[in-house]
Design a protein around this motif. Structure first.
Motif, PDB file in Angstrom:
ATOM      1  N   GLN A   1       0.829  -1.202   0.000  1.00 32.80           N
ATOM      2  CA  GLN A   1       0.000   0.000   0.000  1.00 32.80           C
ATOM      3  C   GLN A   1       0.864   1.254   0.000  1.00 32.80           C
ATOM      4  O   GLN A   1       0.572   2.224  -0.698  1.00 32.80           O
TER       5      GLN A   1
ATOM      6  N   GLN B   1      -7.557   4.722   1.111  1.00 26.26           N
ATOM      7  CA  GLN B   1      -6.211   4.261   1.468  1.00 26.26           C
ATOM      8  C   GLN B   1      -5.216   5.409   1.453  1.00 26.26           C
ATOM      9  O   GLN B   1      -4.379   5.539   2.357  1.00 26.26           O
TER      10      GLN B   1
ATOM     11  N   SER C   1      -9.626   9.556   5.874  1.00 31.84           N
ATOM     12  CA  SER C   1      -9.948   8.248   5.278  1.00 31.84           C
ATOM     13  C   SER C   1     -11.441   7.947   5.393  1.00 31.84           C
ATOM     14  O   SER C   1     -12.044   7.366   4.480  1.00 31.84           O
TER      15      SER C   1
END
Length: 312
Positions: free
Chosen positions: A219, A283, A272
């Motif tokens: 990520q 994300q 978020s």
């Protein structure tokens, strides 16, 4: 403001985040624990910081005037941050579909979770009160300009204002009303709010530490190309711009210090959640919040030093 106090506060914040990271190893942050932390911090600890500050600050016409100034400066600084983020995103990521997220992450800071407890520690009850008013300005910006940017049709809907009707906002409203009419609460209630207010900083830092433990290497690699812009704007460019702007005004020292410290805060924790609600990049919001918070442990003392060169 003494630098020893600033560094001591940052060190304490760092240690609390580390404790939160250790907690995250044994108790992973899931929907239930996330909800529990947010409920206690937002609905109990933060309102108590606000009420405790109001109870311990002498309220008069001059104080109410300064409160209005802080609220106005908050809106202005937030909009400058969003505009700067939008400009930098257009310059460096012109072909990206993340420009709106970058703009919001650049302008809106964690003025509630981190800002209010930090200002309370550094500047006392008056600083905590001004910090809460600044945070109210951030809330207004989120649910008006922020929502308009995130919506596909770019239209303002009055129902978004319902999100501003929350317990911290109610605490500001109720506290200021009681102060205006000079209603003094009983000592037991003042003592209770003082004790519950002390929960805000540790729980907020534990929460951030636990969020760090949810990061995945893949990520980070995918989002790092986009998050450097909002982090640079939020932690360096916006605070410096705010320092230069406020330098030209003759305002109360605690008011100025509070507003500038709030402008130095890392990206808002709510990002978020807000992005998920409007089908944006959730994300990216979470990663920017985490990395900006970690980097803020270095940039806040640096920006406070820059502030000391202009604000005396």
């Amino acid at each position: 403001m003494e630098f020893t106090v600033v560094f001591q506060s940052i060190i304490i914040i760092t240690l609390m985040i580390m404790i939160g990271a250790l907690l995250g190893k044994t108790t992973p942050l899931n929907d239930d624990t996330r909800r529990a932390f947010i409920q206690v911090i937002v609905n109990i600890a933060m309102p108590c910081i606000i009420l405790s500050s109001i109870f311990h600050v002498e309220m008069d016409d001059q104080m109410f005037k300064m409160i209005a100034i802080v609220f106005g400066l908050s809106i202005i600084i937030n909009l400058i941050g969003i505009g700067t983020g939008f400009l930098f995103a257009w310059l460096f990521h012109r072909d990206s579909n993340k420009i709106r997220e970058i703009a919001i992450l650049s302008g809106l800071g964690n003025t509630g979770f981190i800002g209010i407890p930090l200002c309370a520690a550094l500047l006392g009850p008056e600083g905590a009160l001004f910090a809460a008013i600044f945070d109210a300005g951030v809330d207004v910006t989120i649910w008006t300009v922020g929502v308009i940017l995130l919506q596909k049709n770019r239209k303002f809907a009055w129902q978004t204002l319902k999100s501003m009707v929350n317990i911290p906002t109610a605490a500001i409203f109720v506290g200021l009303i009681t102060a205006y009419f000079q209603l003094k609460p009983p000592g037991l209630l003042i003592d209770l709010t003082d004790r519950l207010a002390a929960l805000a900083a540790p729980l907020a830092m534990f929460y951030i530490g636990m969020m760090i433990m949810t990061l995945k290497r893949g990520q980070v690699r995918r989002s790092v190309n986009h998050i450097w812009v909002p982090i640079s704007v939020k932690l360096i460019i916006l605070p410096i711009a705010s320092i230069f702007m406020i330098h030209f005004f003759s305002l109360n020292t605690v008011l100025v210090q509070t507003v500038l410290i709030q402008s130095m805060m890392p990206t808002i924790t709510l990002a978020s959640i807000l992005f998920a609600k409007y089908s944006a990049d959730e994300q990216m919001g979470a990663l920017t919040t985490i990395f900006s918070t970690l980097l803020a442990l270095v940039t806040i003392p640096l920006m406070v030093y820059v502030m000391s060169l202009f604000i005396h």
